[in-house]
Motif scaffolding. Sequence first.
Motif, PDB file in Angstrom:
ATOM      1  N   LEU A  66       0.748  -1.112   0.274  1.00 44.55           N
ATOM      2  CA  LEU A  66       0.057  -0.001   0.017  1.00 44.55           C
ATOM      3  C   LEU A  66       0.786   1.236   0.111  1.00 44.55           C
ATOM      4  O   LEU A  66       1.923   1.199   0.229  1.00 44.55           O
ATOM      5  CB  LEU A  66      -0.978  -0.089   1.343  1.00 44.55           C
ATOM      6  N   ASN A  67       0.227   2.658  -0.282  1.00 38.55           N
ATOM      7  CA  ASN A  67       1.112   3.554  -0.258  1.00 38.55           C
ATOM      8  C   ASN A  67       1.615   3.824   1.088  1.00 38.55           C
ATOM      9  O   ASN A  67       1.018   3.343   2.010  1.00 38.55           O
ATOM     10  CB  ASN A  67       0.077   4.988  -0.620  1.00 38.55           C
ATOM     11  N   PRO A  68       2.897   4.443   1.157  1.00 36.68           N
ATOM     12  CA  PRO A  68       3.495   4.827   2.490  1.00 36.68           C
ATOM     13  C   PRO A  68       2.628   5.614   3.569  1.00 36.68           C
ATOM     14  O   PRO A  68       1.638   6.337   3.262  1.00 36.68           O
ATOM     15  CB  PRO A  68       4.730   5.438   2.206  1.00 36.68           C
ATOM     16  N   VAL A  69       2.711   5.244   4.785  1.00 37.06           N
ATOM     17  CA  VAL A  69       2.066   5.756   5.845  1.00 37.06           C
ATOM     18  C   VAL A  69       2.948   6.497   6.516  1.00 37.06           C
ATOM     19  O   VAL A  69       4.149   6.091   6.862  1.00 37.06           O
ATOM     20  CB  VAL A  69       1.230   4.695   6.992  1.00 37.06           C
ATOM     21  N   THR A  70       2.866   7.755   7.088  1.00 34.49           N
ATOM     22  CA  THR A  70       3.799   8.536   7.733  1.00 34.49           C
ATOM     23  C   THR A  70       3.097   8.729   9.254  1.00 34.49           C
ATOM     24  O   THR A  70       2.034   9.089   9.453  1.00 34.49           O
ATOM     25  CB  THR A  70       4.057   9.765   7.332  1.00 34.49           C
ATOM     26  N   ALA A  71       3.956   8.112  10.223  1.00 33.68           N
ATOM     27  CA  ALA A  71       3.658   8.379  11.767  1.00 33.68           C
ATOM     28  C   ALA A  71       4.630   8.856  12.502  1.00 33.68           C
ATOM     29  O   ALA A  71       6.010   8.363  12.259  1.00 33.68           O
ATOM     30  CB  ALA A  71       3.150   7.084  12.141  1.00 33.68           C
ATOM     31  N   ASP A  72       4.637  10.045  13.076  1.00 35.92           N
ATOM     32  CA  ASP A  72       5.637  10.419  14.016  1.00 35.92           C
ATOM     33  C   ASP A  72       6.831  10.973  13.010  1.00 35.92           C
ATOM     34  O   ASP A  72       8.192  10.660  13.453  1.00 35.92           O
ATOM     35  CB  ASP A  72       6.121   9.684  14.990  1.00 35.92           C
ATOM     36  N   VAL A  74       7.860   9.500  10.352  1.00 36.62           N
ATOM     37  CA  VAL A  74       8.677   8.422   9.864  1.00 36.62           C
ATOM     38  C   VAL A  74       7.722   7.772   8.838  1.00 36.62           C
ATOM     39  O   VAL A  74       6.796   7.356   9.160  1.00 36.62           O
ATOM     40  CB  VAL A  74       9.263   7.290  10.699  1.00 36.62           C
ATOM     41  N   SER A  75       8.249   7.480   7.644  1.00 38.78           N
ATOM     42  CA  SER A  75       7.351   7.050   6.710  1.00 38.78           C
ATOM     43  C   SER A  75       7.645   5.399   6.523  1.00 38.78           C
ATOM     44  O   SER A  75       8.551   4.818   6.686  1.00 38.78           O
ATOM     45  CB  SER A  75       7.951   7.618   5.081  1.00 38.78           C
ATOM     46  N   ASP A  76       6.559   4.867   6.540  1.00 37.37           N
ATOM     47  CA  ASP A  76       6.557   3.219   6.440  1.00 37.37           C
ATOM     48  C   ASP A  76       5.952   2.757   5.117  1.00 37.37           C
ATOM     49  O   ASP A  76       4.512   2.963   5.125  1.00 37.37           O
ATOM     50  CB  ASP A  76       5.962   2.583   7.571  1.00 37.37           C
ATOM     51  N   SER A  77       6.515   2.113   4.186  1.00 35.68           N
ATOM     52  CA  SER A  77       5.967   1.619   2.996  1.00 35.68           C
ATOM     53  C   SER A  77       5.761   0.118   3.034  1.00 35.68           C
ATOM     54  O   SER A  77       5.670  -0.578   1.926  1.00 35.68           O
ATOM     55  CB  SER A  77       6.846   2.213   1.910  1.00 35.68           C
ATOM     56  N   TRP A 122       4.671  -8.039  -0.035  1.00 40.72           N
ATOM     57  CA  TRP A 122       3.910  -9.318   0.538  1.00 40.72           C
ATOM     58  C   TRP A 122       3.324 -10.203  -0.495  1.00 40.72           C
ATOM     59  O   TRP A 122       3.165  -9.897  -1.535  1.00 40.72           O
ATOM     60  CB  TRP A 122       2.908  -8.575   1.595  1.00 40.72           C
ATOM     61  N   TYR A 123       3.120 -11.530  -0.136  1.00 40.23           N
ATOM     62  CA  TYR A 123       2.255 -12.179  -0.906  1.00 40.23           C
ATOM     63  C   TYR A 123       1.809 -13.338  -0.025  1.00 40.23           C
ATOM     64  O   TYR A 123       1.951 -13.453   1.125  1.00 40.23           O
ATOM     65  CB  TYR A 123       3.618 -13.048  -1.865  1.00 40.23           C
ATOM     66  N   ILE A 124       0.871 -14.010  -0.619  1.00 37.65           N
ATOM     67  CA  ILE A 124      -0.032 -15.023   0.071  1.00 37.65           C
ATOM     68  C   ILE A 124       0.557 -16.368  -0.735  1.00 37.65           C
ATOM     69  O   ILE A 124       0.500 -16.578  -1.967  1.00 37.65           O
ATOM     70  CB  ILE A 124      -1.535 -14.880  -0.315  1.00 37.65           C
ATOM     71  N   ASN A 125       0.870 -17.389   0.376  1.00 44.47           N
ATOM     72  CA  ASN A 125       1.225 -18.637  -0.316  1.00 44.47           C
ATOM     73  C   ASN A 125       0.335 -19.643  -0.068  1.00 44.47           C
ATOM     74  O   ASN A 125      -0.530 -19.840   1.177  1.00 44.47           O
ATOM     75  CB  ASN A 125       2.612 -19.119   0.510  1.00 44.47           C
TER      76      ASN A 125
END
Length: 140
Positions: A66-72, A74-77, A122-125
Amino acid sequence: MKTGNNSVDDVFGLITSLDAMIDGAIYKYHKPLNSKRTNVVVNSLTLSVAPLQQGIVNVNIHAPNLNPVTADGVSDSQFPDSIKLNQLATVASGLLDCQWKDEFHTDIDTAPSMLQDSDGTWYINIRVNYYSVINDFKNI
């Protein structure tokens, strides 16, 4: 006797209709490096040599994060697109479970599970049990 590659070919043939639901493609063994598309990869783990061949074939459904989320500040992608992955896994499971063909049979081994790939996506196995009868088996 079938080879692991034959089992991949057979399972690949069962899921070709997924192609219309993804913006990438269905591949055998490997997806393009750094792909930003939704792809499906089919590979084989094992295939026995016995009158009833048994093996495991993996179907891995990869989707971009998903598009990156910024919290405090810090960007998390690295958040998975779990909705898309679950939708595709549901369709794929229906195509793979309890399939009886002239040359082989498949069923789902374990419930699809979400895993993180080495590139952070991520992937689904989906682990698929694969069975094939050897018609020309020779007992020496």
